[in-house]
Design a protein around this motif. Structure first.
Motif, short mmCIF file in Angstrom:
data_model
loop_
_atom_site.label_atom_id
_atom_site.label_comp_id
_atom_site.label_asym_id
_atom_site.label_seq_id
_atom_site.Cartn_x
_atom_site.Cartn_y
_atom_site.Cartn_z
N ALA A 1 0.81 -1.28 -0.19
CA ALA A 1 -0.05 -0.18 0.04
C ALA A 1 0.97 1.02 -0.16
O ALA A 1 2.16 1.13 0.52
N GLN B 1 0.75 -4.66 4.94
CA GLN B 1 0.04 -4.25 5.88
C GLN B 1 -0.28 -2.79 5.22
O GLN B 1 0.87 -2.23 5.14
N THR C 1 -2.69 0.88 4.06
CA THR C 1 -4.52 0.21 3.86
C THR C 1 -4.72 0.76 1.88
O THR C 1 -3.71 1.44 1.62
N TYR C 2 -5.57 0.39 1.85
CA TYR C 2 -5.48 0.01 -0.29
C TYR C 2 -6.96 0.75 0.12
O TYR C 2 -8.07 0.69 0.16
N ASN C 3 -7.27 1.82 -0.96
CA ASN C 3 -9.11 2.10 -1.08
C ASN C 3 -8.72 2.27 -2.73
O ASN C 3 -7.68 2.51 -3.68
N SER D 1 -5.06 -5.76 9.96
CA SER D 1 -3.86 -4.48 9.98
C SER D 1 -3.70 -3.91 8.15
O SER D 1 -3.42 -2.93 8.02
N THR D 2 -4.42 -4.85 7.52
CA THR D 2 -4.40 -4.85 6.03
C THR D 2 -6.22 -4.23 5.51
O THR D 2 -6.88 -5.46 5.78
N GLN D 3 -5.92 -2.91 5.27
CA GLN D 3 -7.56 -2.45 5.84
C GLN D 3 -7.34 -2.00 4.01
O GLN D 3 -6.78 -1.22 3.53
N ASN E 1 -10.31 -0.47 2.15
CA ASN E 1 -11.66 0.55 2.15
C ASN E 1 -12.30 0.42 0.85
O ASN E 1 -11.52 1.29 -0.46
N SER F 1 -13.80 -2.71 4.32
CA SER F 1 -15.06 -1.49 5.02
C SER F 1 -15.39 -1.17 3.67
O SER F 1 -14.71 -0.35 2.46
#
Length: 548
Positions: free
Chosen positions: A96, A138, A140-142, A162-164, A166, A193
């Motif tokens: 990310a 780990q 955040t991916y959008n 913690s690999t999120q 969105n 999410s």
């Protein structure tokens, strides 16, 4: 939606503590009953025809076990074809924009924080040619488009929650295509999410083995959607929370195994099953799971349904009327805004489970061939175990304690339980009746006890066991009925045989047995201080072997 901080160790601790409470309630309640068991040496009545009752049998058809089907195809959750195929395929790494420098240095693809589905999908397309793994570092991916996994032996694996990811798409991730076959597709070890209205977390479609493991999902619609899919699916070790509709929604599916999941605080049902073009939802096993605090949409400030019918369908688990072959084992249904479990359909088995603090009641069942064993319903605002439209039920080793309404109940005016049996059923300190059973036909209750139950709500008397509108025979044999606020056993039935054998009746405020027009009452092996009152014309003489 904001996602509360809830880590795996805390979730497992809660499940452990709640399961320990189930064990304590069951053992302590049954021990209390054993201390007051009737004397087995009391004389047997000479009129044996009146005291004959059906033997307790558990000969119901056995539900289809989806776990056997899943393990037969995948040859084991931790091994077999899935693990071997994926361990030998290609592995590509995606980092990310906010991943560590070390992760970026190792990565085959580095996302920039906008439209990160482009890099992730590119890696998936490469490994799809021969099978393999896409590993997300780990960070955040959008994403703005659905990530699609449709080829066999492909998995998408994060580096923990913690690999999120969105999302802003109809589905964050889609596994399979309608009408297509692809085995061994897996998603694991990440958080999803979806902020898009009506956006789902994972959509499972098509035919073949699918697995979702250690995934945390929070969306505006359904956490996991199983849509017209066929072929076994695992959902294991995952948390589905604060989804705008349901945590898991099943549309016409065959063969799903859900284990070690925590499904909580979803706006509608925690798990919801519906029919679709693929047929009714059949072959579902849910075990070792906690389903709690679902159905808060449309609630008042206290989190409860503010108006009648506002929260319909806000159960912990809601099954459609044509569902079949469902297992529940070691499941805790807690604090849901309607029922813990609303079971409908046929061939449903519930064992080693607990229903606690659900607003409308613990278990509500409208099932043909229902088996409920070794379970507890306590502190629900409605009834503990409620049967409606249910036939051929087998109930064993159940405790209904401190529920706001009845411990065990049926519904008048509906098709009520017939040709059914209960053994070792205990109703203690419920707000209304211990057993309220209108319309039951040929029901045998062996060693069934009702102790210390309170008011009957809309009815004038408060009773331990209450029968009315019964179309045929009812047997109560063994057990204890004492210290209830009204009658011990009261029958308002016409043209019915009521048979009471070897039951300890004492301390009931209005009296031990009361009749309203029942035929063929038989009381055998009764205590000497038994009080029987006749409140209407009885078609046949009352028979008992105790003293008046």
């Amino acid at each position: 939606m904001m996602v509360p901080s809830w880590h795996t160790p805390r979730r497992l601790l809660l499940v452990t503590l709640a399961w320990a409470a189930l064990t304590v309630v069951t053992s302590s309640s049954l021990n209390a009953i054993n201390e007051t068991a009737p004397n087995p040496d009391l004389p047997v009545a000479g009129n044996t025809a009146l005291r004959e009752y059906p033997a307790i049998t558990d000969n119901l058809p056995r539900p289809f076990n989806p776990r056997e089907s899943v393990e037969g195809l995948s040859r084991g959750w931790d091994g077999g074809s899935l693990r071997n195929a994926l361990s030998t395929g290609t592995t590509l790494f995606v980092a990310a924009a906010n991943s560590s420098p070390e992760a970026k240095a190792q990565a085959n693809y580095v996302a920039d924080g906008t439209a990160d589905d482009v890099e992730i999908q590119a890696a998936i397309n490469v490994v799809s040619a021969s099978g393999g793994t896409v590993k997300l570092a780990q960070g955040t991916y959008n994403t703005i488009s659905t990530i699609v996994l449709t080829a066999a032996t492909v998995r998408l694996v994060g580096s923990g929650w913690s690999t999120q990811v969105n999302c802003s798409a109809d589905n964050c991730i889609r596994m399979g295509n309608l009408g297509a076959i692809a085995n061994d597709i897996k998603i694991a070890n990440l958080s999803l999410s979806n902020a898009m209205p009506f956006g789902n977390g994972i959509s499972i479609r098509g035919t073949g083995l699918r697995s979702v493991e250690q995934v945390r999902i929070n969306t505006e619609h359904d956490g996991i959607e199983v849509y017209r899919a066929r072929g076994p699916t695992y959902i294991k070790g995952s948390e589905l929370l604060n989804n705008g509709f349901s945590g898991i929604r099943i549309y016409g599916y065959s063969g799903i195994y859900i284990s070690e999941v925590y499904v909580h605080h979803n706006s509608l049902a925690g798990i919801r099953a519906e029919s679709a073009y693929g047929g009714p939802p059949r072959g579902v096993l849910i075990e070792n799971s906690l389903i709690a605090y679902n159905g808060h949409h449309g609630s008042d400030a206290d989190g409860k349904c503010s108006e009648i019918n506002v929260c319909i369908g806000h159960d912990g688990v809601l099954m459609t009327g044509d569902a079949s072959d469902w297992y529940f084992n070691k499941v805790i249904f807690m604090g849901n805004n309607e029922h813990g479990l609303y079971a409908q359909g046929s061939n449903v088995q519930i064992s080693n489970s607990k229903f606690s603090g659900n607003y409308s009641g613990g278990l509500r069942a409208a099932v043909t061939a229902l088996r409920v064993t070794d379970s507890v319903a306590e502190s629900n605002k409605g009834p503990g175990f409620h049967l409606e439209g249910t036939s051929t039920a087998y109930l064993a080793n159940l405790v209904a304690q401190s529920n706001g309404a009845d411990g065990f109940s049926t519904t008048a005016g509906q098709i009520s339980p017939h040709d059914s049996a209960g053994i070792n059923l205990v109703a203690i300190d419920n707000g209304q009746n211990g057993f309220r059973l209108p319309g039951v036909i040929n029901f045998t209750c062996t060693n069934c006890s009702a102790i210390g139950n309170g008011r009957a709500g809309v009815y004038s008397e408060d009773n331990g066991i209450r029968l009315f509108g019964t179309g045929n025979n009812f047997w109560v044999t063994g057990g204890t009925v004492k210290d209830n606020s009204g009658w011990g056993i009261i029958s308002q039935a016409f043209y019915v045989g009521v048979y009471i054998d070897n039951v300890n009746l004492s301390g009931n405020r209005n009296g031990d047995v009361s009749l309203y027009g029942s035929n063929n009452l038989a009381v055998t092996r009764a205590s000497s201080d038994l009080e029987i009152k006749k409140k209407a014309k009885v078609g046949e003489p009352i028979f008992w072997d105790g003293s008046e």
